[in-house]
Design a protein around this motif. Structure first.
Motif, PDB file in Angstrom:
ATOM      1  N   LEU B 321       0.824  -1.204   0.000  1.00  0.00           N
ATOM      2  CA  LEU B 321       0.000   0.000   0.000  1.00  0.00           C
ATOM      3  C   LEU B 321       0.866   1.266   0.000  1.00  0.00           C
ATOM      4  N   PRO B 341      -1.430   4.204   4.452  1.00  0.00           N
ATOM      5  CA  PRO B 341      -1.235   2.784   4.124  1.00  0.00           C
ATOM      6  C   PRO B 341      -1.153   1.911   5.370  1.00  0.00           C
ATOM      7  N   SER B 345      -3.811  -1.051   6.276  1.00  0.00           N
ATOM      8  CA  SER B 345      -3.415  -2.450   6.414  1.00  0.00           C
ATOM      9  C   SER B 345      -3.712  -2.962   7.815  1.00  0.00           C
TER      10      SER B 345
END
Lengths: 265, 379
Positions: B321, B341, B345
Motif C-alpha cells: 500500500l 497505508p 493495512s
C-alpha cells in the motif's frame, strides 16, 4: 521384544506395599498392600471415594505416599518423578481421553515412543536420513499396535473426528507404544456402551496374552472386571477390604456390604 | 486386528508416498518466482525491499507459531527478541574503533549473526522460569513486559544500541569474503545487476527457506509431538515421559532464536539499529508484537505454511500500500487525519483476524488444506 517368541520375559511384579496417603487430616489411603503378579490382569475396584484414583495416582507418580513403597520388581518407584516412569516400563491410559484432538491417530500414538527415541529441535528439524529411518521404524511399530487395537484404518484421521470408543482405544494404543511391562488403565470402559465394553474386555485379555505384560485397571464396570481380571483388590474408605480371585471377592461379605450398604452376616 | 503384538523386524523400504504432482509443480513455480524476483523487479528496488520485509516476517512468524501454536504458549515478546538480535549483531560484528563510545567486538559478520541468534536463544531460555509457570493471557502479559524492558534497555545502553537519536549502522554482512554491498563491477543475472539489495534478497530468501524447513521438520518429529502433547494435556505428556518444563523452555528458546534471526535481518534491511522512542510505534514495539500474533492467527495457529501466508498479509500489505501511495498516488487525498497505508493495512489484518476467528479458526492453513483436500492435519 524382537524375539519371535510370543511373550515378554522381563515383566516383574508391581507391589504396592503398605501405602498410606494423607492430605492434611484426611486419610485417602490407609496401609494398602497388594501385588500385581507378572502377566496378570489385576483390577482395583471400590465404591465412589474409596481411594482408587488416589492409589492409581500414587502408582503413576503423581502423588508421593505419606508412608509405604511402590515397587516394580527391584525398582523402587516411590517418589519417582512421573515423567521417568514411562522409561521404566510403566504405560498408562486416561479415564477422560487425554489425546491431542487435532493431531492424527498416528501422531498421537507416536508420542508413546518419546522415551524410546532421542533428538531435539535441530536433529528433528534437519530430518537427517538417520532420523527419518529411525522414525520410520517406530511408525511401523506404532501402526502394528494400532492394528492390534483395531484402529489401524484411522491412522490419518484427527482424533477429534473419532467416535468415543475408538479414541479410548487410541489412548490405550499410546500407552502400549511405550512398550510397557505394566499397563495402567484408568476406567477403560468409562463412557462405552455394552458392546464396546465387551470388545474392550477382549482386547485387554488379548494384549495381556500376546505381550505377557501385567495390566492394572481401575474400573466401575463389574461385568468387565469379573470377566477379565485374574485378581481383584477392593478398596473402601481408603482401606483394602478384599483381595483375591473375582469369584472369591464377589462373594466376600465385606465387599457386598461396601457396595450395597447391607449389614454383613 | 492382527493376532500378535510381538514386534517384528520391519524391512526398511523406501517411503512410497503418493506424490502430489500439482503441489510439487506449485512449489517449483513459487521457487522460480522467488529466485527471479530481483530480475522481475529490475531497477524498482522498492518492490524488492517490500519482498525482503515479508521474508523477515516469515522467519519471525515461523518461530512464533511454533511457540504459540505448537507449544501453546502465548507470547508478545517477539519484538524484544528482534531488538536483542539486531543489537547483538551490531555489537558482535561492529568495529571497535568505529565511532566514539560504541562497543564493537569486530567478529566476522557470519559469526556475529550466529552469535546474535545464540544470544537470543539463551535470553529466551532465561525467561523459561516465567514462561513455564504461567499460561494463557497471564503469560502473554508477562511476556509483554519484555517489550518494555527492551525499550528501557535500548534507550539507556547507548554504547550498545546506538541510542534513540542516531542509532548505529549494522556492519555489512559478509560470507567467506562475499560482501552484501554494492560493488563495481557487479555480477548480473539476465541483465539485472546483482547489487546490495538483490544480494540481501537472496540472503533473506535462503534464511527464510531454511527456517521454514527446519520448523517443518521439527513439527513432524519428536520435539513437535512433545510440544503438542504439552499444549493439549500436561498429565498425558508427563505419563509418556515428556519433561514438561523442559519442553516448554525448549519452545521458548527456539522461538526466541527465530525472532533473533528476524532481528538481525531487520537491522540489515533498515541498514540501521536504532531503539524505539516509545513502546507503541517502532520497529520493536507493541504494534510489532501484535503484528506477529496476527500473522500466526491469520495463518492458522501452529501451521508453518500458515505463518508464511500470515507474514505475506501482515508484512506485505502495508509495504504494498505504501508503494501504491508513492507510485500511483493512492491515499493522495487523505491528508492529515485521513487514511494512511499503515492504517488501512491495520484495518485489513484486524478484519482478517475477526473473520478467521469467526469462520475458520484454522486460518489460511485450513482453507488451503480444504482446497487441496488432504486429510489429517499436522498441527
Amino acid at each position: 521384544m524382537s524375539a519371535p517368541a510370543d511373550v515378554r520375559s522381563d515383566v516383574s511384579a508391581l507391589a504396592v506395599d503398605d501405602v498410606t496417603l494423607r492430605f492434611g487430616g484426611i486419610t485417602a489411603l490407609s496401609e494398602v498392600s497388594f501385588t500385581v503378579e507378572p502377566g496378570t490382569v489385576h483390577a482395583l475396584i471400590g465404591p465412589n471415594g474409596a481411594g482408587k484414583s488416589s492409589c492409581f495416582n500414587v502408582i503413576s507418580g503423581l502423588y508421593t505416599p505419606t508412608a509405604g513403597r511402590v515397587r516394580l520388581g527391584d525398582l523402587d518407584l516411590t517418589g519417582t518423578a512421573p515423567h521417568k516412569l514411562a522409561a521404566l516400563g510403566v504405560g498408562r491410559s486416561f479415564q477422560n481421553i487425554a489425546l491431542s484432538p487435532h493431531s492424527t491417530v498416528r501422531d498421537n500414538v507416536m508420542l508413546g515412543r518419546h522415551v524410546l527415541t532421542k533428538g531435539g529441535f535441530v536433529t528433528g528439524g534437519l530430518r537427517l536420513p538417520r532420523t527419518v529411518r529411525t522414525e520410520r521404524r517406530h511408525v511401523a511399530r506404532v501402526e502394528e499396535i494400532c492394528d492390534f487395537l483395531g484402529v489401524a484404518d484411522r491412522l490419518d484421521v484427527p482424533v477429534a473426528a473419532l467416535p468415543y470408543g475408538d479414541a479410548k482405544r487410541v489412548d490405550i494404543a499410546r500407552a502400549l507404544a511405550v512398550e510397557p511391562t505394566i499397563l495402567l488403565l484408568d476406567e477403560p470402559a468409562a463412557g462405552l456402551n455394552a458392546t464396546e465394553t465387551a470388545e474392550m474386555g477382549v482386547t485387554i485379555r488379548d494384549l495381556r496374552d500376546a505381550l505377557g505384560i501385567s495390566v492394572l485397571l481401575v474400573e466401575h464396570d463389574m461385568g468387565l472386571v469379573m470377566g477379565i481380571a485374574d485378581r481383584v483388590s477392593v478398596l473402601d474408605f481408603g482401606r483394602l477390604i478384599a483381595d483375591g480371585p473375582p469369584a472369591q471377592v464377589q462373594s466376600d461379605p465385606e465387599v457386598i456390604r461396601a457396595y450395597l450398604g447391607a449389614e454383613a452376616e | 486386528m492382527s493376532d500378535t503384538l510381538v514386534e517384528t523386524p520391519v524391512p526398511v523400504e523406501p517411503a512410497r508416498k503418493r506424490r502430489n504432482w500439482a503441489k510439487i509443480a506449485g512449489v517449483a513455480a513459487l521457487l522460480v518466482v522467488l529466485v527471479f524476483f530481483p530480475v522481475i523487479t529490475g531497477t524498482e528496488v522498492a518492490y524488492l525491499k517490500a519482498g525482503q520485509y515479508v521474508l523477515i516476517g516469515v522467519v519471525g512468524a515461523v518461530g512464533l507459531t511454533l511457540l504459540v501454536g505448537q507449544a501453546g504458549q502465548l507470547s508478545l515478546a517477539h519484538p524484544f527478541f528482534l531488538l536483542v538480535g539486531a543489537v547483538s549483531y551490531a555489537v558482535l560484528a561492529g568495529d571497535a574503533g568505529e565511532s566514539g563510545d560504541l562497543v564493537g567486538l569486530g567478529l566476522p559478520p557470519l559469526v556475529a549473526m550466529i552469535g546474535a541468534v545464540a544470544i537470543c536463544a539463551l535470553v529466551g531460555l532465561a525467561f523459561a522460569p516465567v514462561s513455564g509457570r504461567l499460561r494463557g493471557i497471564y503469560l502473554g502479559v508477562a511476556s509483554l513486559s519484555l517489550v518494555f524492558l527492551g525499550l528501557y534497555l535500548g534507550q539507556s545502553l547507548d554504547m550498545l544500541s546506538g541510542g534513540t537519536s542516531s542509532g548505529r549502522p549494522p556492519p555489512t554482512f559478509e560470507v567467506f569474503g562475499f560482501r552484501f554491498a554494492n560493488t563495481e563491477p557487479a555480477p548480473t543475472i539476465m541483465g539485472v545487476a546483482i547489487q546490495k539489495q538483490q544480494r540481501l534478497w537472496y540472503l533473506f530468501l535462503v534464511i527464510a527457506i531454511g527456517s521454514y524447513l527446519l520448523a517443518r521438520g521439527a513439527v513432524r518429529s519428536r520435539v513437535g509431538r512433545a510440544w503438542r502433547a504439552v499444549r493439549d494435556n500436561e498429565a498425558a505428556a508427563t505419563a509418556m515421559g515428556v519433561r514438561v518444563w523442559w519442553s516448554k523452555a525448549q519452545a521458548f528458546t527456539v522461538s526466541s532464536a527465530f525472532a533473533g534471526m528476524a532481528g538481525v535481518l531487520t537491522a540489515l534491511w533498515l541498514d540501521l539499529v536504532k531503539p524505539d522512542e516509545n513502546e507503541f510505534i517502532g520497529t520493536y514495539s507493541i504494534t510489532v508484537a501484535i503484528g506477529y500474533l496476527a500473522m500466526v492467527l491469520i495463518g492458522g495457529l501452529g501451521s508453518i505454511p500458515g505463518a508464511v501466508a500470515g507474514a505475506v498479509v501482515v508484512n506485505g500489505l502495508p509495504q504494498l500500500l505504501t508503494l501504491g501511495a508513492t507510485e500511483f498516488g493512492w491515499f493522495a487525498s487523505a491528508g492529515a487525519g485521513g487514511l494512511s497505508p499503515v492504517l488501512v493495512s491495520a484495518f485489513v489484518y484486524g478484519a482478517a483476524i475477526v473473520l478467521v476467528v469467526l469462520f475458520e479458526p484454522g486460518g489460511l492453513a485450513a482453507i488451503g488444506r480444504r482446497l487441496t483436500s488432504r486429510q489429517g492435519d499436522r498441527r
